[in-house]
Design a protein around this motif. Sequence first.
Motif, PDB file in Angstrom:
ATOM      1  N   ALA A  75       0.800  -1.230   0.000  1.00  0.00           N
ATOM      2  CA  ALA A  75       0.000   0.000   0.000  1.00  0.00           C
ATOM      3  C   ALA A  75       0.833   1.281   0.000  1.00  0.00           C
ATOM      4  O   ALA A  75       0.845   2.021   0.973  1.00  0.00           O
ATOM      5  CB  ALA A  75      -0.951  -0.006   1.199  1.00  0.00           C
ATOM      6  N   PRO A  76       1.518   1.596  -1.105  1.00  0.00           N
ATOM      7  CA  PRO A  76       2.240   2.854  -1.182  1.00  0.00           C
ATOM      8  C   PRO A  76       1.275   4.036  -1.258  1.00  0.00           C
ATOM      9  O   PRO A  76       0.114   3.891  -1.660  1.00  0.00           O
ATOM     10  CB  PRO A  76       3.038   2.719  -2.484  1.00  0.00           C
ATOM     11  CG  PRO A  76       2.189   1.823  -3.326  1.00  0.00           C
ATOM     12  CD  PRO A  76       1.584   0.831  -2.364  1.00  0.00           C
ATOM     13  N   TYR A  89       5.914   4.166   1.675  1.00  0.00           N
ATOM     14  CA  TYR A  89       5.663   2.739   1.447  1.00  0.00           C
ATOM     15  C   TYR A  89       6.055   1.925   2.670  1.00  0.00           C
ATOM     16  O   TYR A  89       6.879   2.346   3.493  1.00  0.00           O
ATOM     17  CB  TYR A  89       6.424   2.233   0.225  1.00  0.00           C
ATOM     18  CG  TYR A  89       7.937   2.372   0.305  1.00  0.00           C
ATOM     19  CD1 TYR A  89       8.746   1.296   0.693  1.00  0.00           C
ATOM     20  CD2 TYR A  89       8.564   3.574   0.001  1.00  0.00           C
ATOM     21  CE1 TYR A  89      10.119   1.421   0.762  1.00  0.00           C
ATOM     22  CE2 TYR A  89       9.945   3.704   0.056  1.00  0.00           C
ATOM     23  CZ  TYR A  89      10.716   2.630   0.445  1.00  0.00           C
ATOM     24  OH  TYR A  89      12.083   2.762   0.516  1.00  0.00           O
ATOM     25  N   THR A  90       5.435   0.768   2.780  1.00  0.00           N
ATOM     26  CA  THR A  90       5.766  -0.195   3.827  1.00  0.00           C
ATOM     27  C   THR A  90       6.594  -1.321   3.229  1.00  0.00           C
ATOM     28  O   THR A  90       6.285  -1.819   2.151  1.00  0.00           O
ATOM     29  CB  THR A  90       4.490  -0.798   4.437  1.00  0.00           C
ATOM     30  OG1 THR A  90       3.664   0.246   4.936  1.00  0.00           O
ATOM     31  CG2 THR A  90       4.822  -1.746   5.576  1.00  0.00           C
ATOM     32  N   ALA A 102       6.900  -4.639   9.974  1.00  0.00           N
ATOM     33  CA  ALA A 102       6.601  -3.747   8.856  1.00  0.00           C
ATOM     34  C   ALA A 102       7.261  -2.390   9.112  1.00  0.00           C
ATOM     35  O   ALA A 102       6.954  -1.720  10.101  1.00  0.00           O
ATOM     36  CB  ALA A 102       5.088  -3.575   8.707  1.00  0.00           C
ATOM     37  N   ARG A 103       8.140  -1.983   8.204  1.00  0.00           N
ATOM     38  CA  ARG A 103       8.856  -0.717   8.339  1.00  0.00           C
ATOM     39  C   ARG A 103       8.366   0.261   7.280  1.00  0.00           C
ATOM     40  O   ARG A 103       8.220  -0.092   6.111  1.00  0.00           O
ATOM     41  CB  ARG A 103      10.358  -0.946   8.197  1.00  0.00           C
ATOM     42  CG  ARG A 103      10.934  -1.942   9.207  1.00  0.00           C
ATOM     43  CD  ARG A 103      12.417  -2.166   8.982  1.00  0.00           C
ATOM     44  NE  ARG A 103      12.671  -2.670   7.641  1.00  0.00           N
ATOM     45  CZ  ARG A 103      13.870  -2.642   7.039  1.00  0.00           C
ATOM     46  NH1 ARG A 103      14.907  -2.125   7.676  1.00  0.00           N
ATOM     47  NH2 ARG A 103      14.025  -3.131   5.831  1.00  0.00           N
ATOM     48  N   ASN A 104       8.133   1.496   7.687  1.00  0.00           N
ATOM     49  CA  ASN A 104       7.601   2.530   6.800  1.00  0.00           C
ATOM     50  C   ASN A 104       8.684   3.541   6.431  1.00  0.00           C
ATOM     51  O   ASN A 104       9.433   4.008   7.296  1.00  0.00           O
ATOM     52  CB  ASN A 104       6.423   3.237   7.463  1.00  0.00           C
ATOM     53  CG  ASN A 104       5.259   2.290   7.703  1.00  0.00           C
ATOM     54  OD1 ASN A 104       4.926   1.483   6.838  1.00  0.00           O
ATOM     55  ND2 ASN A 104       4.650   2.371   8.878  1.00  0.00           N
ATOM     56  N   PHE A 127       1.176  -0.786   9.203  1.00  0.00           N
ATOM     57  CA  PHE A 127       1.390  -0.689   7.762  1.00  0.00           C
ATOM     58  C   PHE A 127       0.395   0.281   7.126  1.00  0.00           C
ATOM     59  O   PHE A 127      -0.369   0.943   7.804  1.00  0.00           O
ATOM     60  CB  PHE A 127       1.323  -2.075   7.111  1.00  0.00           C
ATOM     61  CG  PHE A 127       0.147  -2.917   7.519  1.00  0.00           C
ATOM     62  CD1 PHE A 127      -1.076  -2.809   6.874  1.00  0.00           C
ATOM     63  CD2 PHE A 127       0.268  -3.847   8.554  1.00  0.00           C
ATOM     64  CE1 PHE A 127      -2.147  -3.592   7.248  1.00  0.00           C
ATOM     65  CE2 PHE A 127      -0.801  -4.639   8.926  1.00  0.00           C
ATOM     66  CZ  PHE A 127      -2.023  -4.509   8.275  1.00  0.00           C
ATOM     67  N   ASP A 128       0.448   0.377   5.793  1.00  0.00           N
ATOM     68  CA  ASP A 128      -0.424   1.255   5.013  1.00  0.00           C
ATOM     69  C   ASP A 128      -0.250   2.727   5.388  1.00  0.00           C
ATOM     70  O   ASP A 128      -1.217   3.416   5.730  1.00  0.00           O
ATOM     71  CB  ASP A 128      -1.897   0.862   5.173  1.00  0.00           C
ATOM     72  CG  ASP A 128      -2.235  -0.471   4.553  1.00  0.00           C
ATOM     73  OD1 ASP A 128      -1.315  -1.139   4.058  1.00  0.00           O
ATOM     74  OD2 ASP A 128      -3.419  -0.843   4.561  1.00  0.00           O
ATOM     75  N   PRO A 129       0.958   3.275   5.305  1.00  0.00           N
ATOM     76  CA  PRO A 129       1.152   4.684   5.655  1.00  0.00           C
ATOM     77  C   PRO A 129       0.744   5.609   4.515  1.00  0.00           C
ATOM     78  O   PRO A 129       0.740   5.224   3.344  1.00  0.00           O
ATOM     79  CB  PRO A 129       2.656   4.761   5.891  1.00  0.00           C
ATOM     80  CG  PRO A 129       3.220   3.754   4.932  1.00  0.00           C
ATOM     81  CD  PRO A 129       2.200   2.625   4.890  1.00  0.00           C
TER      82      PRO A 129
END
Length: 525
Positions: A75-76, A89-90, A102-104, A127-129
């Motif tokens: 989910a960018p 992005y994650t 999960a790293r953003n 996630f999903d930033p």
Amino acid sequence: MTAVNNPVLTGFNPDPSIVRVEDDYYIATSTFEWFPGVQISHSKDLVNWRVLTHPLTRYSQLDLRGRPNSGGVWAPSLSYADGMFYLIYTDVRDWTGIFKDARNFLVTAPHIEGPWSEPIFLNASGFDPSLFHDDDGRKWLLNMVWDHRPEEHNFGGILIQEFDAEKGALVGPVTNIFRGSELGLVEGPHLYKVDGWYYLLTAEGGTFTTHAETVARSRDILGPYELMPDNPLITSAGVPELPLQSAGHGSLVQHRDGTWAFAHLCRRPQANGRSILGRETSLQKIVWVDGWPRLASGGKTPLDRFEAPELPEHPWPEPIRRDEFDTTHLGPHWQAPRVPIDEQMASLTERPGFLRLYGRESIVSRFEQSLVARRQKSFHIEASTCLDFHPENFQQMAGLVAFYSTDNFYYLFLTHAPHSKRCLGLMRCERGKVSFLIEKEYPLDDWQQVCLKLEIKNDRIRFFYSRDGQQWSAAGGEEDASILSDEHALPIGFTGNFVGVACQDLAGTRQHADFDWFEYKELAD
């Protein structure tokens, strides 16, 4: 109005983040374990689209080696402000257990085709930033928070924190602004400001049959947020006859004339409920009613036709159907699982007019294998190639793949066997279990080149081989193509089927295979 069929981005194109910059529209979609990372599609009229670029092209931005299937880029979020493109992005290192590693990250570029910066690490809370640029110049990061505690819901709500662009860092307190509606599984946040209201769009209900898009609003960016009356904005839940299923997880865009559209993911499952094309991107027209965004068609269900605004028609050149490998770089529709398509894997110059793949790790490797492929974008396709390959032992293989993941694929290949210096084999991997579909490989010792072909029609797949690419013989029998789908993956999956070419040398001597051409054809049903 110009009507266009949905989905507008066919094949594996999930989690669309849409942005307009002057007269150009861009949609960023998830690529998961496929490299290079994040696919950006481009249109000037919302009717004609082309794959333009992939921003994450080097290991320093994205290292996917070892990532699980359906891990990697989730989910960018693409945005534009201050003369710069911002891409959040994650990178998901692990996702199947109670924890989510999960790293953003954030990268920026002055132009959509780059150069894109080195990444800034943001957080790893979920996630999903996405990044919201407020009209006062402040910037805010949103993401869902993953809660691993057994007494809490894993989808813990939507977090917001200010991002200081000058410092390149998050600053100030972290606030949970929305814990979701009764639909549950809140994720995929995007924030917009319209007429003094902050509108929060989130995906809910999970990404399969109960998927939906929720809307809430507040006068204060930190909340409290009130849920839209008669929420959600869109869903396919409970209407199995709709051609577009799993509608949800999307983003809004405003046109020059002030009207709006909504880009969202969807599926087109086949009769058995499996979606070999993966999650795709559709567009819906939006109107504002009593201060809330609504589907212009009325109701909540997605239409399979989109009425684009009156814009000058802008078609792109037709995609190349037959790649003759006569350039120095592969086109943007080619990707590889987990690793760059670099000189360690592939060369277009060692033998001009051919794609040379150097054999590396096995076809089930999650680290460094040699496989390049493109999305299946239609239910009825043919993919074919012709290769020059001379294996010296049984550990060397090369050929044609239909590849969903390292756990689900078909592989029509050449190899070496005791009865033949070069012979044809067919392999199936279903949920991690490998089987060989030809009892004794067909000997092809006296053939200089061998042409291979596969045909997928809905949920069936067949394989063929030929000396000249004109007269074809069947290899094996008809097989089940629907194993190449999210619904059949274990525990689930989030991608789609690819077709392409591969080469292995399990002895580590880098024996190569030369592919003369690759042809991808979409056929009438």
